[in-house]
Design a protein around this motif. Structure first.
Motif, PDB file in Angstrom:
ATOM      1  N   ARG A   1      16.326 -21.005   4.821  1.00  0.00           N
ATOM      2  CA  ARG A   1      15.121 -20.302   4.361  1.00  0.00           C
ATOM      3  C   ARG A   1      15.455 -18.872   3.954  1.00  0.00           C
TER       4      ARG A   1
ATOM      5  N   ILE B   1      14.739 -17.039   0.317  1.00  0.00           N
ATOM      6  CA  ILE B   1      14.035 -15.757   0.178  1.00  0.00           C
ATOM      7  C   ILE B   1      14.886 -14.763  -0.610  1.00  0.00           C
TER       8      ILE B   1
ATOM      9  N   LEU C   1      14.464 -15.399  -4.235  1.00  0.00           N
ATOM     10  CA  LEU C   1      13.215 -14.826  -4.752  1.00  0.00           C
ATOM     11  C   LEU C   1      13.366 -13.334  -5.001  1.00  0.00           C
ATOM     12  N   HIS C   2      14.018 -12.624  -4.077  1.00  0.00           N
ATOM     13  CA  HIS C   2      14.228 -11.190  -4.251  1.00  0.00           C
ATOM     14  C   HIS C   2      15.117 -10.894  -5.463  1.00  0.00           C
TER      15      HIS C   2
ATOM     16  N   VAL D   1       6.851 -11.055  -4.112  1.00  0.00           N
ATOM     17  CA  VAL D   1       7.843 -11.793  -3.326  1.00  0.00           C
ATOM     18  C   VAL D   1       7.326 -12.029  -1.906  1.00  0.00           C
ATOM     19  N   GLN D   2       6.708 -11.015  -1.326  1.00  0.00           N
ATOM     20  CA  GLN D   2       6.189 -11.143   0.035  1.00  0.00           C
ATOM     21  C   GLN D   2       5.116 -12.223   0.119  1.00  0.00           C
TER      22      GLN D   2
ATOM     23  N   SER E   1       6.756 -15.719  -0.429  1.00  0.00           N
ATOM     24  CA  SER E   1       7.528 -16.107   0.765  1.00  0.00           C
ATOM     25  C   SER E   1       6.609 -16.555   1.885  1.00  0.00           C
TER      26      SER E   1
ATOM     27  N   LEU F   1       6.982 -20.503   2.219  1.00  0.00           N
ATOM     28  CA  LEU F   1       8.027 -20.687   3.225  1.00  0.00           C
ATOM     29  C   LEU F   1       7.596 -20.248   4.616  1.00  0.00           C
TER      30      LEU F   1
ATOM     31  N   TYR G   1       7.189 -17.258   5.736  1.00  0.00           N
ATOM     32  CA  TYR G   1       7.884 -16.039   6.185  1.00  0.00           C
ATOM     33  C   TYR G   1       6.973 -14.846   5.929  1.00  0.00           C
TER      34      TYR G   1
ATOM     35  N   THR H   1       6.977 -22.545  -7.141  1.00  0.00           N
ATOM     36  CA  THR H   1       8.129 -22.105  -6.350  1.00  0.00           C
ATOM     37  C   THR H   1       9.131 -23.234  -6.172  1.00  0.00           C
TER      38      THR H   1
END
Length: 657
Positions: free
Chosen positions: A201, A205, A208-209, A218-219, A222, A226, A228, A425
């Motif tokens: 995971r 992430i 994505l960043h 992104v936050q 995520s 996911l 997160y 995603t």
């Protein structure tokens, strides 16, 4: 009674829940007495038969009593030491470090320790903010020497019980670890599927960043896909919560349901043969559990995955299955594995929402039949949102003390957006090797997310979009829950007894509210905020906030007290600049405070010994402490002297006057 016969797990779950609550709130010796009385009653009624049960009354009741007793003893806690202790131990990092103002926080699990009670326990660790701490990753093994302490609450009245929250997750200790007190071990860690999923995971992430510049986007992606949420900014959380869209950020049954429907349509061709049917069930179940593992096995994902697995198995056997029985069976299985899930807010909200949707949605959806397809979809979406809100209304008010008025409007936006973001995603991760395609997907994904964020911010700014500072007691929550359950059974079984129970619970709820308000009008209390050197004097709903220090003049956190005690806005006073003040219940005169029939005195104090709170003035440390002498003027009896200066941890005291 056919409903209960067709849904046996509802009965089993009810007795298990009763046992868990008894085990948590009632001492063991009292439970033993209750069990003995129950057995005596069963023996007295052993000749009674019941056609509603496959066994006789005695056997059925004995089984129910056994379930209650087993549940009550499954949730017992061990007594652990409170004091600070230094320990040397070997621990494994369980998740990625989260940046905090002065440290990096993560969970670690102790593998070897010099104390037996620490073996295999999870610890909330705060690592010193260094470059080495940023390189820690799940699975790393460390040799550590640090002091452990029991997790503490803030000490403020009516504040969030963080200690109980972490204890429900079986985390009892925290520790601060300087960079010189730990070093990595070169031995390879034991294989753990959950840790490998956490590492995987983390890599997703990072992808994505790398491809999306907007950090807020992104936050959100995520968190939504996911699970997160550690990087999620407080502002983003705020407007998701205030618009009633927070459930989208918490990976839950909504997300598992979307994936289930997508996979069912994608792999539907397998069901044409008997062997293909088996492959269809096994493949979808494996993919659902893989997604649950990837998102960290949150309670809501566990519930949804277990429930859909039960539905899959039931459908594959070509037998009619009840959705209520599947929900109850999944809840019982999860609580059997981890009884403390019953106290998880996410677990409670998740089951309340899905049960309410399953029951109320078809009944609401049949009320109106729009002719236009678009209107039909909009009406169905509204019915889902309203049904979920019916089930979670009481819990949301009890835990979050607010109600989003435009929840239905935000769900029109976030539910379709969540489906697009979740699918987009997944396509992005699959299209990484194809740069042009992945770039196009990233552009579309960012656009949908930004539009969603903009829409939620606009809804958040609407007038009266959020009703705040709502407070109900635990007993009122129980009455509301009883009223909802009775209403559901009345609608389902059409029995007058359940209607009577619904009205009775509602009446008791109103009486409890009136009694609480009466008590609040008569309340007399003094709250001493030692950290902030402040006193809050409460008389009914009127209250005064006395800030005793000269600098800094920062108010203590009184929002929770104001909400729970339903106080008016306080009158703020600075006794150091206010030589005299007088009302009908408060008099201030040269450092002496007289409130109703209580007298307080305060003074500044300078000491050479160091303290946690200090003010730097002209190169010297100047320390302030609050000396409070309480005495009853009527009895002329000196009360307890509260001198917080000599305490290691400054606390908050509440005195009932």
């Amino acid at each position: 009674m056919n409903f209960f016969l067709n849904n046996p797990f509802i009965r089993i779950l009810s007795f298990w829940l009763l046992g868990l609550l008894l085990g948590f709130y009632v001492p063991e010796h009292r439970i033993a007495v209750v069990c003995l009385l129950g057995l005596a009653l069963l023996l007295a009624l052993s000749k009674i038969k019941s056609k509603a049960s496959p066994f006789d009354f005695f056997a059925s009741s004995l089984l129910a009593l056994a379930i209650v007793v087993l549940a009550s003893f499954s949730i017992r806690t061990t007594q652990l030491p409170e004091q600070h202790q230094g320990h040397k131990y070997v621990a494994q990092v369980l998740d990625s470090p989260t940046p905090k103002p002065n440290s990096y926080q993560c969970l670690i699990r102790i593998e070897q320790a010099d104390s037996s009670y620490l073996h295999n326990r999870q610890i909330l660790a705060y690592f010193e903010k260094t470059d080495a701490a940023t390189k820690l990753k799940p699975g790393d093994r460390l040799a550590i020497n640090s002091q452990l302490q029991r997790i503490q609450n803030s000490g403020e009245p009516f504040a969030f019980n963080y200690r109980r929250f972490m204890a429900n997750r079986q985390v009892f200790f925290s520790t601060y670890i300087p960079s010189t007190n730990y070093y990595p071990l070169t031995t390879s860690p034991t294989f753990s599927l959950k840790l490998q999923a956490e590492v995987f995971r983390g890599k997703l992430i990072c992808l994505l960043h790398e491809h999306i510049d907007n950090q807020e986007v992104v936050q959100v992606i995520s968190a939504l896909t996911l699970g997160y949420r550690k990087e999620l900014a407080p502002e983003t959380r705020s407007y998701f919560a205030s618009t009633g869209a927070m459930h989208v950020l918490a990976v839950s049954g909504l997300h598992v349901g979307m994936i289930f429907l997508f996979l069912s349509q994608l792999l539907g061709f397998l069901k044409r043969s008997r062997l293909g049917q088996v492959c269809f069930v096994l493949l979808i179940a494996a993919l659902l559990w893989a997604y649950a593992l990837l998102t960290g096995f949150s309670p809501s994902v566990q519930r949804a995955t277990v429930m859909f697995s039960f539905i899959l198995i039931g459908n594959s056997m070509r037998r009619p299955s009840s959705i209520y029985n599947s929900i109850a069976a999944s809840a019982f299985l999860l609580l059997l594995i981890n009884p403390r899930l019953i106290f998880e807010v996410g677990f409670q909200l998740s089951y309340a929402a899905v049960t309410s949707i399953v029951f109320f949605y078809p009944r609401l959806e049949r009320l109106i039949h729009p002719k236009d397809k678009l209107l039909t979809k909009a009406w169905q979406l509204f019915c889902v949102s309203f049904a979920a809100q019916l089930g979670t209304f009481a819990l949301s008010i009890y835990y979050f003390h607010q109600f989003p008025v435009f929840f239905w409007l935000s769900n029109f936006i976030v539910l379709p957006a969540a489906y697009l973001i979740l699918g987009g995603t997944l396509l992005f991760f699959l299209s990484i090797p194809l740069e042009m395609l992945s770039s196009a997907i990233v552009w579309a994904l960012s656009g949908v997310t930004q539009i969603t964020l903009f829409a939620l911010k606009q809804i958040d700014q609407l007038p009266y979009s959020l009703i705040e500072n709502i407070s109900i007691s635990t007993s009122q929550l129980a009455f509301l829950a009883g009223m909802l359950v009775s209403l559901i059974f009345f609608i389902k079984l059409k029995r007058k007894a359940f209607l009577f129970a619904t009205l009775s619970f509602y009446l008791i709820f109103l009486i409890a509210g009136l009694w609480q308000k009466q008590q609040l009008f008569e309340q007399r209390a003094c709250i001493i905020y030692a950290r902030h050197q402040a006193i809050q004097l409460i008389n009914g709903r009127n209250n005064y906030l006395l800030l005793l220090t000269k600098t800094p003049r920062k108010q203590p956190p009184i929002q929770a007290v104001t909400r729970e005690l339903q106080l008016n806005q306080p009158i703020i006073l600075y006794p150091d600049t206010c030589a005299s003040f007088q009302t009908s219940d408060l008099v201030i005169d040269q450092g002496t405070i007289v409130f109703i029939n209580q007298t307080f005195q305060y003074k500044e104090r300078i000491d050479k010994q160091p303290m946690q709170n200090y003010i730097l003035e002209k190169g010297e440390h100047k320390y302030w402490s609050l000396l409070l002498h309480m005495k009853l003027d009527s009895a002329r009896q000196k009360g307890t002297m509260l001198n917080n200066y000599h305490r290691r941890r400054q606390q908050t005291f509440t005195i009932d006057l």
